[in-house]
Design an enzyme around this catalytic site. Structure first.
Site, short mmCIF file in Angstrom:
data_model
loop_
_atom_site.label_atom_id
_atom_site.label_comp_id
_atom_site.label_asym_id
_atom_site.label_seq_id
_atom_site.Cartn_x
_atom_site.Cartn_y
_atom_site.Cartn_z
N GLU A 171 -2.86 8.81 -16.65
CA GLU A 171 -3.02 10.00 -15.81
C GLU A 171 -3.42 11.20 -16.67
O GLU A 171 -2.68 12.20 -16.74
CB GLU A 171 -1.75 10.28 -15.01
CG GLU A 171 -0.47 10.25 -15.82
CD GLU A 171 0.77 10.50 -14.99
OE1 GLU A 171 1.57 11.36 -15.40
OE2 GLU A 171 0.93 9.84 -13.96
N CYS B 78 -2.20 45.77 -20.73
CA CYS B 78 -1.46 46.71 -21.56
C CYS B 78 -0.39 46.00 -22.37
O CYS B 78 0.81 46.28 -22.27
CB CYS B 78 -0.84 47.80 -20.68
SG CYS B 78 -2.05 48.80 -19.82
N TYR C 68 -6.13 23.97 -17.56
CA TYR C 68 -5.05 24.89 -17.93
C TYR C 68 -5.58 26.29 -18.22
O TYR C 68 -5.25 26.92 -19.22
CB TYR C 68 -4.26 24.34 -19.12
CG TYR C 68 -3.59 23.03 -18.80
CD1 TYR C 68 -2.51 22.99 -17.94
CD2 TYR C 68 -4.07 21.83 -19.32
CE1 TYR C 68 -1.91 21.78 -17.59
CE2 TYR C 68 -3.48 20.62 -18.98
CZ TYR C 68 -2.39 20.61 -18.12
OH TYR C 68 -1.81 19.42 -17.78
N GLY D 11 -5.30 14.67 -17.71
CA GLY D 11 -5.75 15.87 -17.02
C GLY D 11 -6.69 16.66 -17.90
O GLY D 11 -7.89 16.76 -17.66
N ARG D 12 -6.14 17.21 -18.99
CA ARG D 12 -6.91 18.03 -19.92
C ARG D 12 -8.15 17.29 -20.44
O ARG D 12 -9.24 17.86 -20.52
CB ARG D 12 -6.02 18.43 -21.10
CG ARG D 12 -6.67 19.36 -22.10
CD ARG D 12 -5.83 19.50 -23.38
NE ARG D 12 -4.43 19.59 -23.09
CZ ARG D 12 -3.79 20.73 -22.80
NH1 ARG D 12 -4.47 21.86 -22.77
NH2 ARG D 12 -2.49 20.72 -22.56
N GLY E 124 -2.15 12.45 -22.25
CA GLY E 124 -1.90 12.84 -23.63
C GLY E 124 -3.09 12.76 -24.55
O GLY E 124 -2.97 13.04 -25.75
#
Length: 410
Positions: free
Chosen positions: A275, A353, A382, A277-278, A237
């Site tokens: 944990e 498109c 991501y 990630g980002r 987070g």
């Protein structure tokens, strides 16, 4: 848009220039800085207080290069599917794995047990029963953490997974029943709790306060039910700002405040797991997309890119203008004048498109030409793996990993 000045960015520009020179098609590539990734993870791991463990939430970017880069640094990996568990085991036979996610299938649970995952995040009472049943068939004991959706107010963040109705975790009101069930099942070992409630929070002070709330809840459950608790998983987070590059999650502030929380509230024998990630992966990646057309439509200027949201879905999903630099390339292969725009606001649109294929809106630029490349920052997490790669069947981008002047593409 800021000037490109860092060593890594100079390397990226050199790679982009090489792609243009050596290729017959417009430039389109993800570029990943493994040195930045390793260093960022090492800083986080080294600064955590005693009794804390750093895992990498591989959903942010599960590439083998990332996993190999991080394996010597992080304590383990957090996986959200059996496919991710397999990817870890391809890199390491014994690295600790936490297996989470709200929709685990029987075959995933079975294979995860066979592959020796360290912990399961149990998302429901039905899942608790299934994990125990499958573990029993295999003659194993499954170690689980109860994922709990707390009924509490949380700091403002981009994504909130608790404190309101979501598909994640067990309602806090049902925790007593879930604990009693876990204790009664013969092939489960209840090891603690998973309380990941928010994602992409940018306030370090409030994040430490969140950990304090977690400790209070776990202490209450431990004392009420006489539990032996080994782990409190606080998730990740930690935030990355895509719209204000000067705003950053202040990691040193968080560590200082976290240390105070642990001094006051630490439970003996309980390890605190994180944990992210980002936060580890985003700054390590770039997305390069060449401008293939410039047009003015209803008084708005558009740069049409080779690429777009089918490669890099994040800006569209979060509805923000993603930060980029312009990499000017002098090569021009046509016999007619090169179109350009000066001192205008442009919207960077992809090749799909759909009018939703936009990576940045109304960004003022001093000069942009067809054949220049937009280099989007903060694209290491991501990006590719959350995107609709095969929509309209456009060719995929290159993926280039580099470190200290060494580049390899795949």
């Amino acid at each position: 848009m800021n000037a490109v000045v860092t060593k890594a960015e100079r390397t990226v520009i050199a790679l982009v220039e090489r792609l243009k020179k050596d290729g017959s098609e417009p430039v389109c590539a993800f570029l990943y800085d493994k040195r930045e990734l390793r260093g960022r993870a090492q800083t986080c791991a080294d600064s955590l207080p005693e009794g804390c463990r750093l895992f990498y939430a591989m959903k942010a970017n599960p590439s083998r290069d990332y996993l190999e880069c991080l394996a010597p640094v992080v304590y383990g990996f957090e996986a959200a599917s059996i496919g991710e568990v397999r990817k870890v085991r391809e890199v390491s036979a014994d690295k600790p794995i936490i297996f989470g996610g709200p929709g685990k299938k029987d075959y995933e649970i079975s294979e995860a047990l066979e592959l020796g995952v360290m912990l399961f995040h149990a998302e429901s009472m039905h899942e608790l029963r299934r994990i125990s049943l499958i573990a029993g068939r295999l003659g194993k004991i499954a170690s689980v953490l109860l994922r709990v959706n707390l009924r509490a107010s949380f700091p403002e963040a981009t994504l909130v997974m608790a404190g309101r109705p979501t598909q994640f975790g067990i309602d806090e009101a049902d925790v007593p029943e879930a604990i009693q069930l876990a204790q009664s099942l013969p092939h489960l070992q209840l090891e603690g709790f998973h309380l990941h409630s928010i994602s992409n929070n940018l306030d370090a002070h409030l994040h430490a306060l969140l950990i304090s709330v977690y400790w209070d809840r776990v202490t209450e459950w431990k004392e009420t039910f006489g539990l032996t608790v080994r782990y409190l998983n606080a998730g990740g987070g930690f935030g990355i700002s895509y719209t204000d590059l000067d705003r950053k999650f202040e990691w040193p502030v968080f560590i200082k405040e976290l240390s105070r929380v642990l001094e006051e509230k630490r439970l003996p024998g309980v390890e605190l797991l994180f944990e992210p990630g980002r936060y580890l992966a985003a700054t390590c990646g770039y997305y390069a997309a060449e401008v293939v057309d410039l047009k003015c439509n209803h008084d708005k200027h558009y740069a049409v890119l080779r690429g777009g949201s089918h490669h890099f879905r994040l800006p569209g999903a979060w509805q923000h203008s993603h930060p980029f630099e312009i990499v000017p390339l002098e090569q021009w292969d046509y016999p007619f004048p090169r179109p350009e725009v000066r001192d205008v606001e442009i919207t960077a649109a992809g090749e799909l498109c759909t009018p939703k294929d936009v990576l940045a809106r109304d960004v003022r630029i001093s000069r942009l030409r067809i054949g220049d490349v937009l280099l989007f920052h903060l694209a290491g997490a991501y990006g590719w793996t959350i995107s609709a790669h095969d929509f309209l069947s456009h060719s995929h981008p290159d993926h280039i990993f580099f470190e200290a002047g060494q580049e390899d593409s795949q």
